[in-house]
Design a protein around this motif. Structure first.
Motif, PDB file in Angstrom:
ATOM      1  N   THR A  43       0.817  -1.217   0.000  1.00 51.37           N
ATOM      2  CA  THR A  43       0.000   0.000   0.000  1.00 51.37           C
ATOM      3  C   THR A  43       0.854   1.273   0.000  1.00 51.37           C
ATOM      4  N   ALA A  44       2.168   1.128  -0.196  1.00 47.21           N
ATOM      5  CA  ALA A  44       3.089   2.255  -0.003  1.00 47.21           C
ATOM      6  C   ALA A  44       3.598   2.858  -1.306  1.00 47.21           C
ATOM      7  N   PHE A  45       3.011   2.481  -2.449  1.00 47.46           N
ATOM      8  CA  PHE A  45       3.413   3.024  -3.743  1.00 47.46           C
ATOM      9  C   PHE A  45       4.904   2.822  -4.007  1.00 47.46           C
ATOM     10  N   LEU A  46       5.352   1.581  -3.821  1.00 47.74           N
ATOM     11  CA  LEU A  46       6.743   1.240  -4.122  1.00 47.74           C
ATOM     12  C   LEU A  46       6.876   1.016  -5.627  1.00 47.74           C
ATOM     13  N   GLY A  47       7.753   1.774  -6.255  1.00 45.95           N
ATOM     14  CA  GLY A  47       8.048   1.550  -7.661  1.00 45.95           C
ATOM     15  C   GLY A  47       9.434   0.971  -7.808  1.00 45.95           C
TER      16      GLY A  47
ATOM     17  N   HIS B  68      -5.987  13.121 -16.024  1.00 45.65           N
ATOM     18  CA  HIS B  68      -5.081  12.055 -16.453  1.00 45.65           C
ATOM     19  C   HIS B  68      -5.454  10.713 -15.803  1.00 45.65           C
ATOM     20  N   ASN B  69      -6.683  10.632 -15.300  1.00 39.60           N
ATOM     21  CA  ASN B  69      -7.203   9.387 -14.712  1.00 39.60           C
ATOM     22  C   ASN B  69      -6.345   8.900 -13.542  1.00 39.60           C
ATOM     23  N   ILE B  70      -5.839   9.846 -12.771  1.00 34.54           N
ATOM     24  CA  ILE B  70      -5.102   9.517 -11.544  1.00 34.54           C
ATOM     25  C   ILE B  70      -6.096   9.613 -10.395  1.00 34.54           C
ATOM     26  N   LEU B  71      -6.508   8.477  -9.887  1.00 34.58           N
ATOM     27  CA  LEU B  71      -7.589   8.442  -8.901  1.00 34.58           C
ATOM     28  C   LEU B  71      -7.093   8.359  -7.468  1.00 34.58           C
ATOM     29  N   ASN B  72      -5.849   7.933  -7.286  1.00 33.64           N
ATOM     30  CA  ASN B  72      -5.296   7.790  -5.930  1.00 33.64           C
ATOM     31  C   ASN B  72      -3.802   8.065  -5.986  1.00 33.64           C
ATOM     32  N   THR B  73      -3.349   9.100  -5.302  1.00 30.06           N
ATOM     33  CA  THR B  73      -1.933   9.453  -5.303  1.00 30.06           C
ATOM     34  C   THR B  73      -1.535   9.982  -3.924  1.00 30.06           C
TER      35      THR B  73
ATOM     36  N   ILE C 261      10.156  12.561 -10.923  1.00 27.75           N
ATOM     37  CA  ILE C 261       8.844  12.658 -11.561  1.00 27.75           C
ATOM     38  C   ILE C 261       8.510  11.351 -12.275  1.00 27.75           C
ATOM     39  N   ASP C 262       9.478  10.811 -13.011  1.00 30.46           N
ATOM     40  CA  ASP C 262       9.252   9.570 -13.759  1.00 30.46           C
ATOM     41  C   ASP C 262       8.868   8.416 -12.833  1.00 30.46           C
ATOM     42  N   TYR C 263       9.464   8.383 -11.631  1.00 33.03           N
ATOM     43  CA  TYR C 263       9.146   7.334 -10.655  1.00 33.03           C
ATOM     44  C   TYR C 263       7.653   7.300 -10.375  1.00 33.03           C
ATOM     45  N   PHE C 264       7.059   8.485 -10.264  1.00 32.92           N
ATOM     46  CA  PHE C 264       5.627   8.569  -9.978  1.00 32.92           C
ATOM     47  C   PHE C 264       4.777   8.462 -11.234  1.00 32.92           C
TER      48      PHE C 264
ATOM     49  N   GLN D 283       3.951   4.989 -12.165  1.00 33.06           N
ATOM     50  CA  GLN D 283       2.955   4.340 -11.311  1.00 33.06           C
ATOM     51  C   GLN D 283       1.579   5.000 -11.443  1.00 33.06           C
ATOM     52  N   ASN D 284       1.457   5.926 -12.407  1.00 37.83           N
ATOM     53  CA  ASN D 284       0.217   6.698 -12.611  1.00 37.83           C
ATOM     54  C   ASN D 284      -0.162   7.467 -11.345  1.00 37.83           C
ATOM     55  N   LEU D 285       0.837   8.109 -10.759  1.00 36.59           N
ATOM     56  CA  LEU D 285       0.640   8.919  -9.552  1.00 36.59           C
ATOM     57  C   LEU D 285       0.899  10.401  -9.813  1.00 36.59           C
ATOM     58  N   PHE D 286       1.454  10.721 -10.979  1.00 44.54           N
ATOM     59  CA  PHE D 286       1.812  12.088 -11.356  1.00 44.54           C
ATOM     60  C   PHE D 286       1.499  12.231 -12.849  1.00 44.54           C
TER      61      PHE D 286
END
Length: 371
Positions: free
Chosen positions: A42-46, A309-314, A358-361, A364-367
């Motif tokens: 649940t920690a958005f690890l990329g 950009h269809n980012i629903l959870n960030t 920025i690319d890291y996020f 993951q469709n977070l940015f």
């Protein structure tokens, strides 16, 4: 010499995940236990963090509440094939890192947590205990603070980090070494440089000039998280580093509002500037109201941009706490550690390093993707 067993407390957070990755990628430990209240899933690890955590031959995750004695004992206890062994090195990255919390929260989740974890390090006979503090403990000054600089914490988080340092120094038999990083950035950063990056994206979306309080030369010194991890490991291994010693971590770029703005201008194609000393002074007299206005201006456009950009959870937000809007210069001399044989791999903050963040996020469709 055999590789050590390593315990990373708060190992799912920003610094922790990078430290685990550094240890795994460089094959430095025979076993790494990652302890956190947050589940990795649940920690958005990329990548590369998710890959390091997936290395089950070396890495084990254990969910523990480090504010309780039972949780701390659970974190330190080795069982199964490793029963009878110990953790030679403990890295304490665990703490409440959000700004604007109550003093009671910081007392429990910074001061008392560090004390419990440090007392357990003595109880379980750890060889080294590396405590992650903050450079915000120094008096705000344009002149760079060395490790002997004047202490005057200017956030409540830093206030309790300094209290934790003093408490740990008083624990008999604790083999502690302290690190005081400047503003930390890199893959997974959400609270260091990242809020300014997000704000830049908002102003590109709005088509407006991005203006900051105070002046262009306000120091916001930085250090790459990879250097923080490299330094922490280096200090844990060096026989020449004294127990109880304190080490600043800051790159040599002497980052200021202006130099970071230049990078953001290049990435987002926006204009930046400053509201001027007069308006900044007026805002400082009613900083709570000014902070509310700033956050109201940024939060709705960021939400709209994410939805587009269809980012629903960030986990990312442009929200900036009032404590961080005061005219406090973070100017840190991080050179002392180089006298121990350490070398910074990222001596300057660069456009490429911010783009990598920025690319890291984005991946993951977070940015929102950059145009």
């Amino acid at each position: 010499m055999s590789k050590p067993n390593v315990l990373v407390l708060g190992g799912v957070g920003f610094v922790g995940r990078n430290l685990v990755t550094y240890i795994v990628q460089n094959d430095l430990a025979q076993f790494v236990r990652v302890v956190d209240k947050v589940l990795p899933a649940t920690a958005f690890l990329g990548p590369p963090h998710s890959e390091a955590f997936a290395n089950e031959e070396i890495v084990e995750y254990k969910q523990c509440n480090l504010t309780s004695e039972a949780g701390v004992n659970k974190a330190y206890t080795l069982d199964g094939d490793r029963e009878g062994q110990k953790f030679e090195i403990v890295f304490n990255c665990a703490a409440e890192t959000k700004y604007g919390q109550t003093e009671e929260v910081y007392a429990e989740k910074v001061l008392e947590l560090s004390k419990k974890c440090a007392e357990a390090a003595v109880k379980y006979n750890a060889d080294k205990f590396i405590e992650f503090s903050t450079a915000q403990v120094y008096k705000a000054d344009k002149k760079a603070s060395s490790e002997s600089g004047s202490l005057k914490p200017w956030t409540n988080l830093a206030k309790y980090k300094l209290q934790a340092e003093e408490a740990l120094k008083a624990i008999d038999g604790l083999p502690v070494i302290f690190v005081r990083p400047a503003i930390c950035y890199g893959l997974g950063d959400v609270a260091g440089v990242c809020p300014r990056v997000i704000t830049a994206a908002v102003y590109k979306h709005l088509g407006e000039k991005m203006k900051f309080l105070w002046s262009s030369d306000l120091r916001i010194n930085t250090v790459h998280v990879e250097d923080v991890c490299k330094a922490a490991w280096h200090l844990s291994q060096s026989d020449d580093v004294e127990i109880g010693s304190i080490w600043n971590l800051a790159d040599s770029s002497n980052t200021s509002q202006s130099s970071l703005n230049s990078i953001l201008e290049s990435i987002f194609g926006i204009q930046t500037g400053f509201v001027g000393k007069a308006l900044s002074k007026i805002a400082s007299l009613k900083l709570k109201e000014a902070t509310d206005v700033v956050n109201d201006k940024h939060l709705k456009p960021w939400s709209d941009l994410c939805k587009a950009h269809n980012i629903l959870n960030t986990p990312l937000t442009p929200y900036i706490d009032q404590e961080l809007l005061y005219n406090n210069s973070l100017s840190i001399d991080g050179s002392a550690i180089t006298g121990t044989g350490f070398e910074y791999d990222h001596p300057n903050i660069t456009e490429d390093s911010i783009r990598s963040m920025i690319d890291y996020f984005v991946d993951q469709n977070l940015f929102p993707p950059l145009d």
